[in-house]
Scaffold this motif. Sequence first.
Motif, PDB file in Angstrom:
ATOM      1  N   GLU A 206       0.827  -1.215   0.000  1.00 54.91           N
ATOM      2  CA  GLU A 206       0.000   0.000   0.000  1.00 54.91           C
ATOM      3  C   GLU A 206       0.857   1.259   0.000  1.00 54.91           C
ATOM      4  OE1 GLU A 206       0.193  -1.721   4.221  1.00 54.91           O
ATOM      5  OE2 GLU A 206      -0.122  -2.437   2.163  1.00 54.91           O
ATOM      6  N   ARG A 207       1.997   1.228   0.701  1.00 54.25           N
ATOM      7  CA  ARG A 207       2.894   2.377   0.701  1.00 54.25           C
ATOM      8  C   ARG A 207       3.536   2.549  -0.674  1.00 54.25           C
ATOM      9  NH1 ARG A 207       3.629   7.043   3.062  1.00 54.25           N
ATOM     10  NH2 ARG A 207       3.485   6.114   5.141  1.00 54.25           N
ATOM     11  N   ALA A 208       3.939   1.437  -1.302  1.00 53.81           N
ATOM     12  CA  ALA A 208       4.535   1.506  -2.631  1.00 53.81           C
ATOM     13  C   ALA A 208       3.552   2.100  -3.634  1.00 53.81           C
ATOM     14  CB  ALA A 208       4.983   0.114  -3.075  1.00 53.81           C
ATOM     15  N   GLU A 209       2.287   1.706  -3.520  1.00 60.32           N
ATOM     16  CA  GLU A 209       1.275   2.243  -4.435  1.00 60.32           C
ATOM     17  C   GLU A 209       1.054   3.731  -4.185  1.00 60.32           C
ATOM     18  OE1 GLU A 209      -1.036   2.262  -7.653  1.00 60.32           O
ATOM     19  OE2 GLU A 209       0.143   0.547  -6.915  1.00 60.32           O
ATOM     20  N   GLU A 210       1.108   4.131  -2.923  1.00 60.48           N
ATOM     21  CA  GLU A 210       0.945   5.544  -2.580  1.00 60.48           C
ATOM     22  C   GLU A 210       2.077   6.392  -3.160  1.00 60.48           C
ATOM     23  OE1 GLU A 210       1.413   8.221   1.450  1.00 60.48           O
ATOM     24  OE2 GLU A 210       0.593   6.205   1.640  1.00 60.48           O
ATOM     25  N   MET A 211       3.276   5.801  -3.279  1.00 60.56           N
ATOM     26  CA  MET A 211       4.435   6.525  -3.795  1.00 60.56           C
ATOM     27  C   MET A 211       4.425   6.648  -5.314  1.00 60.56           C
ATOM     28  SD  MET A 211       7.115   4.629  -1.249  1.00 60.56           S
ATOM     29  CE  MET A 211       8.636   5.392  -1.782  1.00 60.56           C
ATOM     30  N   ARG A 212       3.600   5.846  -5.981  1.00 60.76           N
ATOM     31  CA  ARG A 212       3.558   5.868  -7.443  1.00 60.76           C
ATOM     32  C   ARG A 212       3.209   7.271  -7.945  1.00 60.76           C
ATOM     33  NH1 ARG A 212       2.219   1.911 -11.444  1.00 60.76           N
ATOM     34  NH2 ARG A 212       1.598   0.414  -9.826  1.00 60.76           N
ATOM     35  N   GLY A 213       4.030   7.799  -8.804  1.00 57.52           N
ATOM     36  CA  GLY A 213       3.770   9.115  -9.381  1.00 57.52           C
ATOM     37  C   GLY A 213       4.166  10.276  -8.496  1.00 57.52           C
TER      38      GLY A 213
END
Length: 359
Positions: free
Chosen positions: A133-140
């Motif tokens: 979930e943190r990795a997805e939040e960092m996307r972009g």
Amino acid sequence: MVTRNDVARLAGTSPAVVSYVINNGPKPVSEAARRRVLAAVAELGYRPNAVARSLRARRTWTIGVIASGNTGGTSPFFGQFTRACEEVAWQRGYSVLLGNSAEDPMRAEGYVRRFMEHQVDGLVLMRVPIAPERAEEMRGRVPVVTIDHTAPPHFSRLAVDDEEGGYQATRHLVQHGHRRIGYVGGPLDITPVRLRAIGWRRALRESALLPPGPATSPLTPAEPTAADLRADDLIAEGEFSLEGGYTAALRLLSSAERPTALFASIDTQAIGAMRAAADLGLRVPQDVAVVGFDGAREAAYTVPGLTTISQPIDEMARRATETLVAAIEKENEEPLTEIFSATLITRGSCGCPEPHLRR
């Protein structure tokens, strides 16, 4: 207050040229113009407004580097990598913020959150696990380069071929005539440690020297787990430290059928293993040969010199930093995957001729 225009007038250049010199780009400046600008900056005492600069560019010119070290001492890999990373970043006009996760997932998460709150322009994660979930939040939001074998698809990923390195080390010991070779490893749940153990095991299997125990059955297409590897009586886990290598090697070398050679997952553990051998009255390499992994500079100064699998640490740091800066500056935003080869460096600890440091 001295302004950029004042510097430009004194230097006989345009304000844009002053900006290019101060920011180290994005356009090249002749050496003569650069010298005039720097002389004018020194004479006038010009100090750029970093806050205003960041607001205009929407950039802070900082990179966050988070390493997965520990408080008990860790692989020299991390220290050498971060130094090389900082050097390349400085050359490109960036500063580096460094965090040590101490192998604590909560602390690693805290550093990621804090660095993003400080609006770093990019992150280098050195074997730091990130929750999906943190990795997805960092996307972009921020480009990321990981130094690990596993990473989300939108992160760039660099790693050394740990399994092949473990294979090279063990194969070299087999070629020296050793038939009972132990593995002194860090925690086997850590991917590089497990991959180095898999390489160790592959070399033994090819030489018909599989250790006894449940994990000696032929490998299935799936890689053996940490639990599978722990079943081998020639594997001893320890902390990533001198003490960890020392205590793990003591367990192996004190056994009834002690190994005649040891492969350690990092050079620091290998040095600890050499001390354990000495305390047991064993000579290196006559009674027990030792090979490490990392290529730490300290390995050349042990007695005898430590044979090691050398990682291209400086090259990996340069590639990681340049990849990150390219993503930050929109030069290349495509995620990169690159696996680096490791090299066997022979010295006296395995029984090879001892090179002399004197030239």
